[in-house]
Design a protein around this motif. Structure first.
Motif, PDB file in Angstrom:
ATOM      1  N   THR A   1     -21.908  -4.993   4.580  1.00  0.00           N
ATOM      2  CA  THR A   1     -21.598  -6.150   3.744  1.00  0.00           C
ATOM      3  C   THR A   1     -20.096  -6.435   3.692  1.00  0.00           C
ATOM      4  OG1 THR A   1     -21.544  -4.716   1.797  1.00  0.00           O
ATOM      5  CG2 THR A   1     -23.618  -5.826   2.292  1.00  0.00           C
ATOM      6  N   THR A   2     -19.288  -5.456   4.134  1.00  0.00           N
ATOM      7  CA  THR A   2     -17.834  -5.607   4.128  1.00  0.00           C
ATOM      8  C   THR A   2     -17.273  -5.171   5.472  1.00  0.00           C
ATOM      9  OG1 THR A   2     -17.682  -5.179   1.750  1.00  0.00           O
ATOM     10  CG2 THR A   2     -15.673  -4.869   3.031  1.00  0.00           C
ATOM     11  N   ILE A   3     -16.413  -5.989   6.043  1.00  0.00           N
ATOM     12  CA  ILE A   3     -15.707  -5.648   7.279  1.00  0.00           C
ATOM     13  C   ILE A   3     -14.250  -5.403   6.896  1.00  0.00           C
ATOM     14  CG2 ILE A   3     -15.177  -6.313   9.644  1.00  0.00           C
ATOM     15  CD1 ILE A   3     -18.189  -6.197   8.962  1.00  0.00           C
ATOM     16  N   LEU A   4     -13.722  -4.261   7.280  1.00  0.00           N
ATOM     17  CA  LEU A   4     -12.371  -3.863   6.889  1.00  0.00           C
ATOM     18  C   LEU A   4     -11.478  -3.751   8.113  1.00  0.00           C
ATOM     19  CD1 LEU A   4     -10.296  -2.721   4.841  1.00  0.00           C
ATOM     20  CD2 LEU A   4     -11.342  -0.464   5.198  1.00  0.00           C
ATOM     21  N   LEU A   5     -10.365  -4.480   8.106  1.00  0.00           N
ATOM     22  CA  LEU A   5      -9.319  -4.348   9.121  1.00  0.00           C
ATOM     23  C   LEU A   5      -8.047  -3.887   8.422  1.00  0.00           C
ATOM     24  CD1 LEU A   5      -9.785  -7.628  11.214  1.00  0.00           C
ATOM     25  CD2 LEU A   5     -10.721  -5.356  11.692  1.00  0.00           C
ATOM     26  N   SER A   6      -7.266  -3.048   9.094  1.00  0.00           N
ATOM     27  CA  SER A   6      -6.070  -2.518   8.435  1.00  0.00           C
ATOM     28  C   SER A   6      -4.963  -2.222   9.436  1.00  0.00           C
ATOM     29  CB  SER A   6      -6.421  -1.232   7.678  1.00  0.00           C
ATOM     30  OG  SER A   6      -5.268  -0.694   7.052  1.00  0.00           O
ATOM     31  N   SER A   7      -3.787  -2.742   9.158  1.00  0.00           N
ATOM     32  CA  SER A   7      -2.576  -2.397   9.912  1.00  0.00           C
ATOM     33  C   SER A   7      -1.377  -2.980   9.188  1.00  0.00           C
ATOM     34  CB  SER A   7      -2.620  -2.957  11.339  1.00  0.00           C
ATOM     35  OG  SER A   7      -1.364  -2.793  11.979  1.00  0.00           O
TER      36      SER A   7
ATOM     37  N   GLN B   1       5.735   7.855  -5.668  1.00  0.00           N
ATOM     38  CA  GLN B   1       6.166   8.915  -6.579  1.00  0.00           C
ATOM     39  C   GLN B   1       5.114  10.014  -6.729  1.00  0.00           C
ATOM     40  OE1 GLN B   1       7.134   6.797 -10.186  1.00  0.00           O
ATOM     41  NE2 GLN B   1       9.098   6.067  -9.381  1.00  0.00           N
ATOM     42  N   ARG B   2       3.992   9.832  -6.059  1.00  0.00           N
ATOM     43  CA  ARG B   2       2.908  10.817  -6.024  1.00  0.00           C
ATOM     44  C   ARG B   2       2.282  11.077  -7.390  1.00  0.00           C
ATOM     45  NH1 ARG B   2       4.778  15.096  -1.305  1.00  0.00           N
ATOM     46  NH2 ARG B   2       6.063  13.625  -0.135  1.00  0.00           N
ATOM     47  N   THR B   3       2.361  10.089  -8.248  1.00  0.00           N
ATOM     48  CA  THR B   3       1.650  10.198  -9.524  1.00  0.00           C
ATOM     49  C   THR B   3       0.228   9.659  -9.402  1.00  0.00           C
ATOM     50  OG1 THR B   3       2.533   8.056 -10.242  1.00  0.00           O
ATOM     51  CG2 THR B   3       3.776  10.028 -10.856  1.00  0.00           C
ATOM     52  N   ALA B   4      -0.080   9.064  -8.267  1.00  0.00           N
ATOM     53  CA  ALA B   4      -1.430   8.569  -7.985  1.00  0.00           C
ATOM     54  C   ALA B   4      -1.628   8.592  -6.477  1.00  0.00           C
ATOM     55  CB  ALA B   4      -1.622   7.158  -8.537  1.00  0.00           C
ATOM     56  N   ASP B   5      -2.874   8.531  -6.041  1.00  0.00           N
ATOM     57  CA  ASP B   5      -3.222   8.589  -4.624  1.00  0.00           C
ATOM     58  C   ASP B   5      -3.655   7.200  -4.171  1.00  0.00           C
ATOM     59  OD1 ASP B   5      -4.455   8.977  -2.111  1.00  0.00           O
ATOM     60  OD2 ASP B   5      -4.947  11.057  -2.615  1.00  0.00           O
ATOM     61  N   ILE B   6      -2.962   6.647  -3.201  1.00  0.00           N
ATOM     62  CA  ILE B   6      -3.262   5.292  -2.733  1.00  0.00           C
ATOM     63  C   ILE B   6      -4.669   5.201  -2.165  1.00  0.00           C
ATOM     64  CG2 ILE B   6      -2.337   5.633  -0.402  1.00  0.00           C
ATOM     65  CD1 ILE B   6      -1.217   2.761  -0.603  1.00  0.00           C
ATOM     66  N   ARG B   7      -5.191   6.297  -1.653  1.00  0.00           N
ATOM     67  CA  ARG B   7      -6.553   6.283  -1.115  1.00  0.00           C
ATOM     68  C   ARG B   7      -7.573   6.057  -2.231  1.00  0.00           C
ATOM     69  NH1 ARG B   7      -5.950  11.925   1.994  1.00  0.00           N
ATOM     70  NH2 ARG B   7      -5.233  12.380  -0.127  1.00  0.00           N
ATOM     71  N   ASP B   8      -7.343   6.674  -3.391  1.00  0.00           N
ATOM     72  CA  ASP B   8      -8.223   6.449  -4.540  1.00  0.00           C
ATOM     73  C   ASP B   8      -8.194   4.977  -4.950  1.00  0.00           C
ATOM     74  OD1 ASP B   8      -8.685   9.157  -4.506  1.00  0.00           O
ATOM     75  OD2 ASP B   8      -7.391   9.600  -6.220  1.00  0.00           O
ATOM     76  N   ASP B   9      -6.979   4.420  -4.971  1.00  0.00           N
ATOM     77  CA  ASP B   9      -6.822   3.034  -5.388  1.00  0.00           C
ATOM     78  C   ASP B   9      -7.537   2.100  -4.423  1.00  0.00           C
ATOM     79  OD1 ASP B   9      -5.282   1.187  -7.280  1.00  0.00           O
ATOM     80  OD2 ASP B   9      -4.676   0.407  -5.325  1.00  0.00           O
ATOM     81  N   PHE B  10      -7.379   2.342  -3.145  1.00  0.00           N
ATOM     82  CA  PHE B  10      -7.982   1.446  -2.158  1.00  0.00           C
ATOM     83  C   PHE B  10      -9.499   1.578  -2.137  1.00  0.00           C
ATOM     84  CE2 PHE B  10      -8.906  -0.092   2.203  1.00  0.00           C
ATOM     85  CZ  PHE B  10      -8.353  -1.361   2.069  1.00  0.00           C
ATOM     86  N   LEU B  11      -9.998   2.782  -2.294  1.00  0.00           N
ATOM     87  CA  LEU B  11     -11.451   2.961  -2.359  1.00  0.00           C
ATOM     88  C   LEU B  11     -12.033   2.247  -3.578  1.00  0.00           C
ATOM     89  CD1 LEU B  11     -11.801   6.704  -1.273  1.00  0.00           C
ATOM     90  CD2 LEU B  11     -12.603   4.696  -0.008  1.00  0.00           C
ATOM     91  N   ALA B  12     -11.284   2.236  -4.670  1.00  0.00           N
ATOM     92  CA  ALA B  12     -11.741   1.513  -5.866  1.00  0.00           C
ATOM     93  C   ALA B  12     -11.803   0.014  -5.596  1.00  0.00           C
ATOM     94  CB  ALA B  12     -10.812   1.810  -7.041  1.00  0.00           C
ATOM     95  N   ILE B  13     -10.819  -0.514  -4.877  1.00  0.00           N
ATOM     96  CA  ILE B  13     -10.829  -1.928  -4.512  1.00  0.00           C
ATOM     97  C   ILE B  13     -12.060  -2.243  -3.658  1.00  0.00           C
ATOM     98  CG2 ILE B  13      -9.644  -3.690  -3.133  1.00  0.00           C
ATOM     99  CD1 ILE B  13      -6.995  -2.351  -3.977  1.00  0.00           C
ATOM    100  N   LEU B  14     -12.407  -1.320  -2.767  1.00  0.00           N
ATOM    101  CA  LEU B  14     -13.567  -1.511  -1.896  1.00  0.00           C
ATOM    102  C   LEU B  14     -14.890  -1.339  -2.640  1.00  0.00           C
ATOM    103  CD1 LEU B  14     -12.429   0.451   1.297  1.00  0.00           C
ATOM    104  CD2 LEU B  14     -12.620  -2.022   1.054  1.00  0.00           C
ATOM    105  N   GLY B  15     -14.826  -0.775  -3.833  1.00  0.00           N
ATOM    106  CA  GLY B  15     -16.050  -0.509  -4.574  1.00  0.00           C
ATOM    107  C   GLY B  15     -16.783   0.715  -4.084  1.00  0.00           C
TER     108      GLY B  15
ATOM    109  N   ARG C   1     -17.497  10.869  -3.333  1.00  0.00           N
ATOM    110  CA  ARG C   1     -18.266  11.171  -2.129  1.00  0.00           C
ATOM    111  C   ARG C   1     -17.378  11.328  -0.897  1.00  0.00           C
ATOM    112  NH1 ARG C   1     -23.018   7.110  -1.337  1.00  0.00           N
ATOM    113  NH2 ARG C   1     -23.530   8.640   0.275  1.00  0.00           N
ATOM    114  N   PHE C   2     -16.087  11.071  -1.051  1.00  0.00           N
ATOM    115  CA  PHE C   2     -15.154  11.186   0.071  1.00  0.00           C
ATOM    116  C   PHE C   2     -14.383  12.493  -0.031  1.00  0.00           C
ATOM    117  CE2 PHE C   2     -16.102   6.750  -0.041  1.00  0.00           C
ATOM    118  CZ  PHE C   2     -15.938   6.292   1.262  1.00  0.00           C
ATOM    119  N   HIS C   3     -14.331  13.231   1.040  1.00  0.00           N
ATOM    120  CA  HIS C   3     -13.581  14.486   1.087  1.00  0.00           C
ATOM    121  C   HIS C   3     -12.274  14.229   1.845  1.00  0.00           C
ATOM    122  CE1 HIS C   3     -17.128  16.478  -0.473  1.00  0.00           C
ATOM    123  NE2 HIS C   3     -17.852  15.884   0.475  1.00  0.00           N
TER     124      HIS C   3
END
Length: 309
Positions: free
Chosen positions: A58-64, A160-174, A179-181
């Motif tokens: 349902t979602t196509i993701l491109l990134s660069s 500043q490493r007070t948060a993880d950008i991967r967590d933030d982006f996964l939240a945006i993706l829903g 479930r991600f290691h």
């Protein structure tokens, strides 16, 4: 795991985990420091279409990051339409913006260690000043896709490493983060001031960009291994006063960015002295330091505590 969440990250010439070739070819040519691949934009479009059309995602993701550095939003839209985009499909463009003093220092580090840059920091700042004028750089994307399609995020908590950008982006993706290691640590770290100077010397050699950056991962490892050993110069590349002057040059642009995309007055917190990491100043790039760098590259990785200074 992404596909289990209905998110397709198409394997279209992925290098370094991103769709950099798509970005370069949409721009019309590769950057001088980049290593081209043989396939054309038409080839990659056909591959993308062949992956997307039969997919149930349902979602196509491109990134660069190169979609930002070398922007061609209208060409990207055409590519997406040719790959199966429908008029009813929603497009979301996620852009993480970094406070400009940090962005310039990070970009300089990257351009020296991996792109063959031989210029000083001040020269690079002047040359690349427009790259971090976010309001201006995002305007063509807003013109093509609409302001409401652009999601601007402040990168500060992640730098500043007070948060993880991967967590933030996964939240945006829903997506369900639990479930991600995800591996610990960070990729593509900086190199310290002395090692940066060493790499600039290498960049002056008559070599290809690929050969110049041959050892950049080892130099990143050396920076990390030597941290706290008081051997290399690790003072910040920009003073507090220089950072304040630089940020003042972006004040108007940042105000427009905050108002247009975030509906607020500001985006970045004011600069404070505590924001600048402390470092150790030790006599510049000496022969002893050069020898230690070469020894590390050659595989001799003794403890820094045992090296006489």
């Amino acid at each position: 795991m992404l596909i289990e969440h209905g998110i397709l990250y198409p394997e279209v010439s992925i290098r370094g985990f991103g769709h950099h070739d798509l970005a370069f070819l949409l721009h019309g040519q590769y950057a001088k420091w980049a290593t081209p691949q043989d396939r054309s934009l038409t080839d990659l479009r056909d591959i993308l279409r062949g992956i997307v059309l039969p997919s149930a995602a349902t979602t196509i993701l491109l990134s660069s990051e190169n979609f930002y550095v070398y922007p061609k939003p209208s060409a990207l839209r055409s590519l997406l339409v040719e790959a199966g985009l429908h008029s009813s499909d929603e497009i979301v463009i996620v852009c993480y913006v970094r406070r400009q003093d940090d962005a310039h220092v990070s970009w300089y580090n990257q351009s020296v260690k991996a792109q063959g840059n031989t210029s000083s920091l001040n020269t690079t700042i002047i040359r690349e000043h427009g790259l971090w004028d976010y309001a201006t750089r995002l305007q063509p994307w807003a013109d093509e896709f609409g302001i409401n399609s652009i999601l601007v995020r402040d990168y500060t908590p992640f730098s500043q490493r007070t948060a993880d950008i991967r967590d933030d982006f996964l939240a945006i993706l829903g997506a369900d983060r639990d479930r991600f290691h995800l591996p610990a640590g960070r990729e593509n770290e900086r190199v310290n001031r002395d090692i940066l100077a060493f790499q600039r010397w290498v960049n002056h050699l008559p070599l290809s960009a690929k050969k110049k950056r041959r050892y950049h991962k080892q130099l990143i490892e050396l920076t990390a291994a030597s941290e706290g050993a008081q051997f290399f110069d690790d003072t910040p590349l920009l003073s507090l006063a220089a950072r304040e002057t630089l940020l003042a040059s972006y004040a108007a642009s940042n105000a427009v960015l905050a108002k247009m995309y975030l509906k607020q007055e500001t985006i970045f917190d004011p600069l404070e002295e505590k924001d600048i990491a402390a470092g150790t100043a030790l006599s510049g790039l000496t022969i002893r330091k050069i020898f230690r760098i070469l020894a590390w590259i050659a595989g001799f990785r003794n403890s820094f505590q045992t090296i006489p200074r």
